[in-house]
Motif scaffolding. Structure first.
Motif, short mmCIF file in Angstrom:
data_model
loop_
_atom_site.label_atom_id
_atom_site.label_comp_id
_atom_site.label_asym_id
_atom_site.label_seq_id
_atom_site.Cartn_x
_atom_site.Cartn_y
_atom_site.Cartn_z
N ILE A 155 0.84 -1.20 0.00
CA ILE A 155 0.00 0.00 0.00
C ILE A 155 0.87 1.25 0.00
O ILE A 155 1.67 1.46 0.92
N ALA A 162 -6.00 4.47 2.54
CA ALA A 162 -5.32 3.23 2.89
C ALA A 162 -6.24 2.14 3.44
O ALA A 162 -6.14 0.98 3.05
N GLN A 163 -7.15 2.49 4.35
CA GLN A 163 -8.02 1.48 4.93
C GLN A 163 -8.96 0.89 3.89
O GLN A 163 -9.28 -0.31 3.92
N CYS A 166 -6.98 -1.50 1.87
CA CYS A 166 -6.64 -2.59 2.78
C CYS A 166 -7.80 -3.59 2.87
O CYS A 166 -7.59 -4.80 2.78
N ILE A 177 0.51 -7.53 4.41
CA ILE A 177 0.43 -6.19 3.83
C ILE A 177 1.67 -5.40 4.20
O ILE A 177 2.06 -5.33 5.37
N ASN A 179 2.78 -1.83 4.37
CA ASN A 179 2.06 -0.57 4.41
C ASN A 179 2.99 0.64 4.50
O ASN A 179 3.71 0.80 5.48
N LEU A 185 -3.70 0.47 10.26
CA LEU A 185 -4.69 -0.30 9.52
C LEU A 185 -5.37 -1.32 10.43
O LEU A 185 -4.71 -1.98 11.24
N VAL A 187 -7.07 -4.81 10.63
CA VAL A 187 -7.14 -6.06 9.86
C VAL A 187 -7.50 -7.22 10.78
O VAL A 187 -7.30 -7.12 12.00
N VAL A 193 0.69 -7.15 9.10
CA VAL A 193 0.93 -5.82 8.55
C VAL A 193 2.32 -5.36 8.96
O VAL A 193 2.64 -5.30 10.15
N ASN A 195 4.51 -2.16 8.82
CA ASN A 195 4.42 -0.73 8.56
C ASN A 195 5.78 -0.12 8.28
O ASN A 195 6.76 -0.41 8.97
#
Length: 214
Positions: A155, A162-163, A166, A177, A179, A185, A187, A193, A195
Protein backbone atom coordinates in the motif's frame (compact mmCIF):
# COMPACT_ATOMS: atom_id res chain seq x y z
CA UNK A 1 24.38 -29.40 3.57
CA UNK A 2 23.61 -28.72 7.21
CA UNK A 3 20.24 -29.60 8.65
CA UNK A 4 18.02 -26.55 9.04
CA UNK A 5 16.06 -25.69 12.14
CA UNK A 6 12.90 -23.62 12.47
CA UNK A 7 12.97 -22.06 15.93
CA UNK A 8 11.01 -19.00 16.91
CA UNK A 9 13.22 -15.97 16.30
CA UNK A 10 12.74 -12.35 17.25
CA UNK A 11 11.60 -9.69 14.81
CA UNK A 12 14.96 -7.98 15.32
CA UNK A 13 16.79 -11.15 14.25
CA UNK A 14 14.62 -11.45 11.15
CA UNK A 15 15.40 -7.84 10.27
CA UNK A 16 19.15 -8.53 10.51
CA UNK A 17 19.07 -11.57 8.24
CA UNK A 18 18.76 -9.66 4.92
CA UNK A 19 22.01 -7.87 5.85
CA UNK A 20 23.67 -11.23 6.47
CA UNK A 21 22.42 -12.49 3.12
CA UNK A 22 23.69 -9.41 1.32
CA UNK A 23 27.13 -9.82 2.89
CA UNK A 24 27.22 -13.56 2.20
CA UNK A 25 26.35 -12.92 -1.45
CA UNK A 26 29.26 -10.48 -1.67
CA UNK A 27 31.61 -13.07 -0.18
CA UNK A 28 30.31 -15.72 -2.57
CA UNK A 29 30.94 -13.44 -5.55
CA UNK A 30 34.50 -12.97 -4.30
CA UNK A 31 34.93 -16.76 -4.21
CA UNK A 32 35.28 -16.81 -0.42
CA UNK A 33 34.44 -20.37 0.71
CA UNK A 34 34.18 -20.05 4.51
CA UNK A 35 33.36 -17.30 6.97
CA UNK A 36 33.09 -17.08 10.74
CA UNK A 37 30.43 -15.36 12.84
CA UNK A 38 33.04 -12.94 14.27
CA UNK A 39 34.02 -11.94 10.73
CA UNK A 40 30.42 -11.23 9.75
CA UNK A 41 29.98 -9.29 12.99
CA UNK A 42 33.05 -7.23 12.14
CA UNK A 43 31.93 -6.54 8.56
CA UNK A 44 28.46 -5.44 9.67
CA UNK A 45 29.52 -3.76 12.92
CA UNK A 46 27.30 -6.07 14.99
CA UNK A 47 27.68 -7.87 18.29
CA UNK A 48 29.48 -11.21 17.83
CA UNK A 49 27.28 -13.07 20.32
CA UNK A 50 24.19 -11.73 18.57
CA UNK A 51 25.43 -12.96 15.20
CA UNK A 52 26.21 -16.41 16.61
CA UNK A 53 22.66 -16.67 17.98
CA UNK A 54 21.18 -15.58 14.66
CA UNK A 55 23.23 -18.18 12.79
CA UNK A 56 22.18 -20.85 15.27
CA UNK A 57 18.54 -20.04 14.47
CA UNK A 58 19.17 -20.90 10.82
CA UNK A 59 21.36 -24.01 10.98
CA UNK A 60 21.87 -26.70 13.62
CA UNK A 61 25.39 -27.54 12.49
CA UNK A 62 27.96 -25.39 14.21
CA UNK A 63 30.72 -23.63 12.34
CA UNK A 64 34.05 -25.38 12.27
CA UNK A 65 36.85 -24.07 14.54
CA UNK A 66 39.08 -21.46 12.85
CA UNK A 67 37.25 -21.69 9.52
CA UNK A 68 33.61 -21.10 10.44
CA UNK A 69 30.70 -21.80 8.09
CA UNK A 70 30.64 -22.72 4.42
CA UNK A 71 29.44 -19.52 2.76
CA UNK A 72 27.26 -21.25 0.14
CA UNK A 73 25.55 -23.52 2.68
CA UNK A 74 24.94 -20.74 5.18
CA UNK A 75 23.55 -18.51 2.44
CA UNK A 76 21.24 -21.23 1.13
CA UNK A 77 20.04 -22.09 4.63
CA UNK A 78 19.31 -18.46 5.44
CA UNK A 79 17.48 -17.82 2.16
CA UNK A 80 15.43 -20.98 2.67
CA UNK A 81 14.63 -20.02 6.26
CA UNK A 82 13.26 -16.65 5.11
CA UNK A 83 11.41 -18.17 2.15
CA UNK A 84 13.46 -16.41 -0.51
CA UNK A 85 13.58 -19.55 -2.64
CA UNK A 86 9.82 -19.26 -3.09
CA UNK A 87 8.73 -16.47 -5.43
CA UNK A 88 6.05 -14.44 -3.68
CA UNK A 89 3.85 -12.54 -6.11
CA UNK A 90 2.50 -9.21 -4.90
CA UNK A 91 0.31 -6.33 -6.01
CA UNK A 92 0.93 -2.67 -5.29
CA UNK A 93 -1.78 -0.08 -4.76
CA UNK A 94 -0.89 3.46 -5.81
CA UNK A 95 1.21 4.60 -8.76
CA UNK A 96 2.95 7.64 -7.34
CA UNK A 97 6.70 8.22 -7.12
CA UNK A 98 7.19 5.77 -4.22
CA UNK A 99 5.25 3.00 -5.94
CA UNK A 100 7.14 3.53 -9.19
CA UNK A 101 10.47 3.37 -7.36
CA UNK A 102 9.48 0.08 -5.71
CA UNK A 103 8.31 -1.42 -9.01
CA UNK A 104 11.50 -0.31 -10.78
CA UNK A 105 13.78 -1.80 -8.12
CA UNK A 106 14.79 -5.20 -9.53
CA UNK A 107 16.62 -6.11 -6.31
CA UNK A 108 13.34 -7.14 -4.64
CA UNK A 109 13.20 -10.18 -6.91
CA UNK A 110 16.47 -11.35 -5.33
CA UNK A 111 14.50 -11.58 -2.09
CA UNK A 112 11.59 -13.53 -3.54
CA UNK A 113 9.20 -10.65 -4.29
CA UNK A 114 7.64 -10.18 -7.72
CA UNK A 115 5.11 -7.39 -8.32
CA UNK A 116 2.60 -8.61 -10.90
CA UNK A 117 0.09 -5.73 -10.98
CA UNK A 118 -0.41 -2.14 -9.86
CA UNK A 119 -3.72 -0.47 -9.02
CA UNK A 120 -4.84 3.15 -9.24
CA UNK A 121 -8.15 4.96 -8.79
CA UNK A 122 -7.79 6.58 -12.23
CA UNK A 123 -5.62 4.24 -14.34
CA UNK A 124 -6.90 5.55 -17.68
CA UNK A 125 -5.77 9.12 -17.04
CA UNK A 126 -2.06 8.34 -17.17
CA UNK A 127 0.35 5.55 -18.03
CA UNK A 128 -1.03 2.06 -18.63
CA UNK A 129 2.02 0.36 -17.12
CA UNK A 130 5.16 0.96 -15.05
CA UNK A 131 8.31 -0.97 -15.95
CA UNK A 132 6.21 -3.64 -17.60
CA UNK A 133 3.73 -3.91 -14.71
CA UNK A 134 0.16 -3.17 -15.82
CA UNK A 135 -1.84 -0.49 -14.01
CA UNK A 136 -5.41 -1.57 -13.33
CA UNK A 137 -8.47 0.04 -11.82
CA UNK A 138 -8.64 -0.26 -8.02
CA UNK A 139 -12.10 -1.81 -8.20
CA UNK A 140 -10.42 -4.98 -9.53
CA UNK A 141 -8.16 -5.51 -6.49
CA UNK A 142 -10.18 -8.18 -4.71
CA UNK A 143 -11.05 -10.15 -7.83
CA UNK A 144 -7.50 -10.27 -9.21
CA UNK A 145 -5.92 -11.18 -5.87
CA UNK A 146 -8.41 -13.98 -5.35
CA UNK A 147 -8.09 -15.28 -8.91
CA UNK A 148 -4.28 -15.22 -8.95
CA UNK A 149 -3.98 -16.31 -5.30
CA UNK A 150 -1.86 -13.28 -4.43
CA UNK A 151 -0.86 -13.18 -0.75
CA UNK A 152 1.08 -9.90 -0.48
CA UNK A 153 -0.29 -6.40 -0.95
CA UNK A 154 1.80 -3.22 -0.93
CA UNK A 155 0.00 0.00 0.00
CA UNK A 156 1.46 3.34 -1.13
CA UNK A 157 -1.72 5.42 -1.31
CA UNK A 158 -2.47 8.51 0.84
CA UNK A 159 -3.51 7.82 4.42
CA UNK A 160 -7.14 8.64 3.72
CA UNK A 161 -7.43 5.85 1.14
CA UNK A 162 -5.32 3.23 2.89
CA UNK A 163 -8.02 1.48 4.93
CA UNK A 164 -10.30 1.24 1.91
CA UNK A 165 -7.72 -0.55 -0.24
CA UNK A 166 -6.64 -2.59 2.78
CA UNK A 167 -10.19 -3.94 3.08
CA UNK A 168 -10.17 -4.74 -0.63
CA UNK A 169 -6.91 -6.66 -0.25
CA UNK A 170 -8.23 -8.63 2.72
CA UNK A 171 -11.40 -9.45 0.77
CA UNK A 172 -9.16 -10.79 -2.00
CA UNK A 173 -7.40 -13.23 0.31
CA UNK A 174 -4.24 -11.23 1.03
CA UNK A 175 -2.34 -12.57 4.06
CA UNK A 176 0.43 -9.96 4.39
CA UNK A 177 0.43 -6.19 3.83
CA UNK A 178 3.46 -3.94 3.38
CA UNK A 179 2.06 -0.57 4.41
CA UNK A 180 3.75 2.70 3.45
CA UNK A 181 0.75 4.86 4.35
CA UNK A 182 1.09 6.88 7.56
CA UNK A 183 -1.96 5.34 9.21
CA UNK A 184 -2.83 2.40 11.44
CA UNK A 185 -4.69 -0.30 9.52
CA UNK A 186 -7.43 -2.45 11.03
CA UNK A 187 -7.14 -6.06 9.86
CA UNK A 188 -8.21 -9.53 11.04
CA UNK A 189 -5.83 -11.31 13.41
CA UNK A 190 -4.48 -13.66 10.72
CA UNK A 191 -3.25 -10.76 8.53
CA UNK A 192 0.33 -9.55 9.03
CA UNK A 193 0.93 -5.82 8.55
CA UNK A 194 4.48 -4.51 8.21
CA UNK A 195 4.42 -0.73 8.56
CA UNK A 196 7.03 1.49 6.94
CA UNK A 197 6.10 4.87 8.39
CA UNK A 198 8.50 7.36 6.81
CA UNK A 199 7.20 10.25 8.89
CA UNK A 200 7.84 8.29 12.10
CA UNK A 201 11.41 7.64 11.00
CA UNK A 202 11.82 11.31 10.17
CA UNK A 203 10.57 12.21 13.65
CA UNK A 204 13.34 10.08 15.19
CA UNK A 205 15.97 11.76 13.00
CA UNK A 206 14.62 15.22 13.73
CA UNK A 207 14.55 14.63 17.48
CA UNK A 208 18.12 13.28 17.39
CA UNK A 209 19.37 16.35 15.56
CA UNK A 210 17.53 18.65 17.94
CA UNK A 211 19.24 17.05 20.94
CA UNK A 212 22.63 16.80 19.26
CA UNK A 213 22.78 20.37 17.99
CA UNK A 214 21.53 22.06 21.16
Amino acid sequence: MCECNHPVVTVQALQRMPYYIQQLRILKEKKVETVSAPKIAELLNLNEVQVRKDFAAVCREKGKPKTGFLVTELLNNMEEFLGYHNVNEAVIIGTGSLARAIIADDSFQNFGLKIVAAFDTSPNQGDTEVCGVKILSSDKISNLCRRMQIHIGIITVPAGQAQIVCDQLVAGGILAIWNFASVHLSVPEHILVQNENLTASLAVLSNYLKKTLQ
